[in-house]
Scaffold this active site. Sequence first.
Site, short mmCIF file in Angstrom:
data_model
loop_
_atom_site.label_atom_id
_atom_site.label_comp_id
_atom_site.label_asym_id
_atom_site.label_seq_id
_atom_site.Cartn_x
_atom_site.Cartn_y
_atom_site.Cartn_z
N SER A 285 42.93 68.34 46.24
CA SER A 285 43.41 68.90 44.98
C SER A 285 44.30 70.12 45.19
O SER A 285 44.21 70.81 46.21
CB SER A 285 42.24 69.31 44.09
OG SER A 285 41.33 68.26 43.98
N GLN A 286 45.12 70.39 44.17
CA GLN A 286 45.98 71.57 44.18
C GLN A 286 45.09 72.83 44.20
O GLN A 286 44.10 72.90 43.46
CB GLN A 286 46.81 71.55 42.90
CG GLN A 286 47.81 72.64 42.81
CD GLN A 286 48.37 72.78 41.40
OE1 GLN A 286 47.97 72.07 40.48
NE2 GLN A 286 49.27 73.71 41.23
#
Length: 222
Positions: free
Chosen positions: A72-73
Amino acid sequence: MSVDFKKFSGSGMTSDSSRLKLISELKKQGIKNNKVLNAMSIVPRHIFIDEAIAGKAYDNTALPIGKSQTISQPMIVATMTEILLEKNPKRVLEIGTGSGYQAAILSLLVNKVYTIERIEALHKKANHVFREVGLKNIYTKFSDGNKGWPQKAPFDAIIVTAGAIDIPKSLMDQLSTTGGILLSPVKKNDKQYLKSIEKNDEIISEKIHGTVNFVPLLEGTD
Ligand code: SAH
């Protein structure tokens, strides 16, 4: 917990200073919890991805981890962790181990992290990194996370890091009734929203925290 991350100090794009630049960007974008910022400044994100793309580890973007999945970011990891920490959870269940990065961040902030992954290759890879780093309070399981981990329930917090259409009932059942919080991307009108659900006895309260973009929560194992 005393884990020595120093031996993973990189250079250039994977150096501590690249990581600190990312942390100041997260602050600018609104992350306020110093415990979250501190954990993210300690854990080397580059060891959770392939060496070929390690130079992008401290960009604020999601990155591929193989098997069509993503790490994920960082801003999303920070946001979700910040929301969970408001409830001061001790035992957390994560659905979607993926690279293991989110679990590693949580492991510095809570007592025990339980994490489930449905793709065996990713489950094994994450296990390997956790062992290498010496993160001993992360418990992993290769399984369909829709079922949760009933033997270890109830959990103070459940974090789903894949996009559900509806939040699986088993997960709601495994959430503590004394202020337990479940955080999950949910789909509505072709958009994904980050939703939190709090459980206090029979009272359920829900909140939407903006749009997100996670890979789908699938059924069964691979
Ligand atoms: N938390 C991860 C993000 C991984 S992306 C990280 O920090 O890197 C989402 C992950 O959820 C993928 O690895 C995908 O295989 C997994 N996933 C999707 N459906 C699942 C399910 N039903 N049970 C367990 N894991 C699932």
